[in-house]
Design an enzyme around this catalytic site. Structure first.
Site, PDB file in Angstrom:
ATOM      1  N   ARG A 149      12.319   7.727   3.384  1.00 47.72           N
ATOM      2  CA  ARG A 149      13.297   8.711   3.870  1.00 47.72           C
ATOM      3  C   ARG A 149      12.696  10.103   3.866  1.00 47.72           C
ATOM      4  O   ARG A 149      11.975  10.473   2.957  1.00 47.72           O
ATOM      5  CB  ARG A 149      14.514   8.700   2.924  1.00 47.72           C
ATOM      6  CG  ARG A 149      15.702   8.116   3.603  1.00 47.72           C
ATOM      7  CD  ARG A 149      16.987   8.290   2.872  1.00 47.72           C
ATOM      8  NE  ARG A 149      16.957   8.291   1.440  1.00 47.72           N
ATOM      9  CZ  ARG A 149      17.923   8.812   0.711  1.00 47.72           C
ATOM     10  NH1 ARG A 149      18.948   9.393   1.289  1.00 47.72           N
ATOM     11  NH2 ARG A 149      17.879   8.763  -0.592  1.00 47.72           N
ATOM     12  N   ASP A 177      20.242   1.831  -8.675  1.00 48.02           N
ATOM     13  CA  ASP A 177      21.558   2.432  -8.927  1.00 48.02           C
ATOM     14  C   ASP A 177      21.992   2.193 -10.378  1.00 48.02           C
ATOM     15  O   ASP A 177      22.610   3.053 -11.009  1.00 48.02           O
ATOM     16  CB  ASP A 177      22.601   1.847  -7.963  1.00 48.02           C
ATOM     17  CG  ASP A 177      22.163   1.971  -6.512  1.00 48.02           C
ATOM     18  OD1 ASP A 177      21.533   2.992  -6.176  1.00 48.02           O
ATOM     19  OD2 ASP A 177      22.428   1.046  -5.722  1.00 48.02           O
ATOM     20  N   SER A 234       0.809  -1.227   0.000  1.00 52.44           N
ATOM     21  CA  SER A 234       0.000   0.000   0.000  1.00 52.44           C
ATOM     22  C   SER A 234       0.838   1.270   0.000  1.00 52.44           C
ATOM     23  O   SER A 234       0.302   2.369  -0.074  1.00 52.44           O
ATOM     24  CB  SER A 234      -0.917   0.023   1.236  1.00 52.44           C
ATOM     25  OG  SER A 234      -1.742  -1.109   1.240  1.00 52.44           O
ATOM     26  N   GLY A 235       2.155   1.122   0.089  1.00 49.23           N
ATOM     27  CA  GLY A 235       3.038   2.277   0.226  1.00 49.23           C
ATOM     28  C   GLY A 235       3.404   2.945  -1.089  1.00 49.23           C
ATOM     29  O   GLY A 235       2.937   2.562  -2.166  1.00 49.23           O
ATOM     30  N   ARG A 262      19.905   6.881   4.841  1.00 51.30           N
ATOM     31  CA  ARG A 262      19.293   5.556   4.827  1.00 51.30           C
ATOM     32  C   ARG A 262      19.501   4.862   6.177  1.00 51.30           C
ATOM     33  O   ARG A 262      18.706   4.043   6.595  1.00 51.30           O
ATOM     34  CB  ARG A 262      19.907   4.715   3.696  1.00 51.30           C
ATOM     35  CG  ARG A 262      19.390   5.099   2.321  1.00 51.30           C
ATOM     36  CD  ARG A 262      19.871   4.089   1.284  1.00 51.30           C
ATOM     37  NE  ARG A 262      19.181   4.292   0.012  1.00 51.30           N
ATOM     38  CZ  ARG A 262      19.631   5.029  -0.974  1.00 51.30           C
ATOM     39  NH1 ARG A 262      20.769   5.664  -0.833  1.00 51.30           N
ATOM     40  NH2 ARG A 262      18.952   5.142  -2.091  1.00 51.30           N
ATOM     41  N   SER A 292      13.538  -2.844   0.961  1.00 54.94           N
ATOM     42  CA  SER A 292      13.486  -2.003   2.166  1.00 54.94           C
ATOM     43  C   SER A 292      14.870  -1.517   2.565  1.00 54.94           C
ATOM     44  O   SER A 292      15.793  -2.312   2.717  1.00 54.94           O
ATOM     45  CB  SER A 292      12.887  -2.797   3.331  1.00 54.94           C
ATOM     46  OG  SER A 292      11.665  -3.391   2.965  1.00 54.94           O
ATOM     47  N   HIS A 314      24.154  -0.264  -1.455  1.00 55.66           N
ATOM     48  CA  HIS A 314      23.022   0.511  -1.968  1.00 55.66           C
ATOM     49  C   HIS A 314      22.786   1.760  -1.126  1.00 55.66           C
ATOM     50  O   HIS A 314      21.666   2.069  -0.738  1.00 55.66           O
ATOM     51  CB  HIS A 314      21.772  -0.378  -1.988  1.00 55.66           C
ATOM     52  CG  HIS A 314      20.548   0.292  -2.552  1.00 55.66           C
ATOM     53  ND1 HIS A 314      20.516   0.848  -3.811  1.00 55.66           N
ATOM     54  CD2 HIS A 314      19.324   0.521  -2.014  1.00 55.66           C
ATOM     55  CE1 HIS A 314      19.316   1.370  -4.021  1.00 55.66           C
ATOM     56  NE2 HIS A 314      18.580   1.191  -2.948  1.00 55.66           N
TER      57      HIS A 314
END
Length: 329
Positions: free
Chosen positions: A81, A150, A9-10, A87, A118, A178
């Protein structure tokens, strides 16, 4: 092929779920999140493509129902973020989320491919590995940290310099980790060969390493890289699915547990790290061969790699420590 998106849902989860629903490679799509998943699933279910979509919440047996029978898990779950946040600032919250989701994977679909988006990936992948090890179901060939954004950025930014109309025609190994300086683009090994003016190289490397900050700033604090990450996450998932279905010759950089992947031990010896992103040949068993591009790095790239090793060492240790000695708060 049954695919689950955890955190569906994000900001990344919704566009990623849309791309999965549009894919002819996916038969069933299982969406799981703490809120709104039935609505997202119903919305997507009206799209005229073959994949059957169902949405689940944690209540009742939600996790069990969502996870059972899944072949590929894609995990973008977590908080985004915010401006000024590294991160690493996300670590405690997202680490706990990933730990609990991977416990569910270990219990209900232990043989599935697990693709971790994630952040911070440098720590969440070691967390996932420790959880799977603890449950006695760890298969290093099936656990992947998704670093594809990336690579996508490197392709795009190089094309803006070279004038190439289709950025995806380039193959640019981006290795390491990452986040920030752990991301090392090997432009010297690009195919076709790219000629980057010396006065533009530092800025280009920096843009690949910190492209996420560019997005956070442009969104004026209202979000991070969600759409590009969803695209990158789907691109990697699609390659995993194609390889699982038997397609040959698929190679993509990804963050893996080196000792458990053929070819990985030589890279581990060179980097002194257990987890590292390198081009990996994918096949029916998952990560079938890690390709050592580290030894071919030029002098400029070797300096970048030294900084990456230092950053990664701490990130990896932090992830392992989170499971071995969980924070009390």
């Amino acid at each position: 092929m049954k695919v689950a998106v955890l955190g569906a849902s994000g900001g990344i989860g919704q566009p990623l779920s849309l791309l999965c629903k549009a894919s002819p490679l996916i038969d069933e799509l299982s969406l799981y999140d703490v809120v709104n998943t039935p609505g997202v699933a119903t919305d997507l279910s009206h799209i005229s493509t073959p994949a059957i979509v169902k949405g689940y919440l944690p209540a009742g047996d939600g996790m069990k129902d969502a996870f059972t029978g899944v072949d590929v898990f894609i995990i973008p779950a977590g908080i985004p973020r915010k401006p000024g946040m590294t991160r690493d600032d996300l670590f405690k919250i997202n680490a706990g989320i990933v730990r609990d989701l991977v416990k569910g994977v270990a219990e209900y679909a232990p043989k599935a491919y697990v693709l971790v988006i994630s952040n911070p990936v440098n720590s969440t992948v070691p967390i996932a590995a420790e959880v799977l090890k603890g449950a006695g179901v760890f298969d290093p060939k099936k656990l992947f940290g998704v670093t594809t954004l990336d690579i996508v950025r490197a392709e795009t930014f190089v094309a803006s310099l070279s004038g190439e109309k289709d950025p995806s025609k380039a193959t640019i190994p981006v290795i390491g980790g990452h986040s920030g300086e752990t991301i090392v683009p090997l432009f010297s090994q690009a195919s076709p060969k790219v000629d980057i003016p010396a006065d533009k190289l530092d800025a280009l490397v920096n843009r690949v390493q910190f492209g996420g900050d560019e997005v956070v700033k442009a969104k004026d604090g209202a979000g991070s890289a969600t759409l590009s990450m969803a695209y990158a996450g789907f691109r990697f998932a699609e390659k995993i699915i194609k390889a699982a279905k038997g397609e040959k010759g698929i190679v993509e950089p990804t963050f893996v547990y080196l000792p458990g992947v053929p070819g990985g031990e030589a890279i581990q010896k060179e980097t002194s790290l257990e987890f590292f992103s390198v081009p990996v040949e994918l096949g029916t068993s998952g990560a079938e061969k890690a390709i050592n591009v580290v030894s071919s790095a030029n002098e400029y790239e070797k300096k970048l790699l030294q900084a990456a090793y230092t950053g990664l060492k701490g990130n990896i240790e932090k992830g392992i420590e989170f499971i071995k000695n969980p924070p009390t708060k």
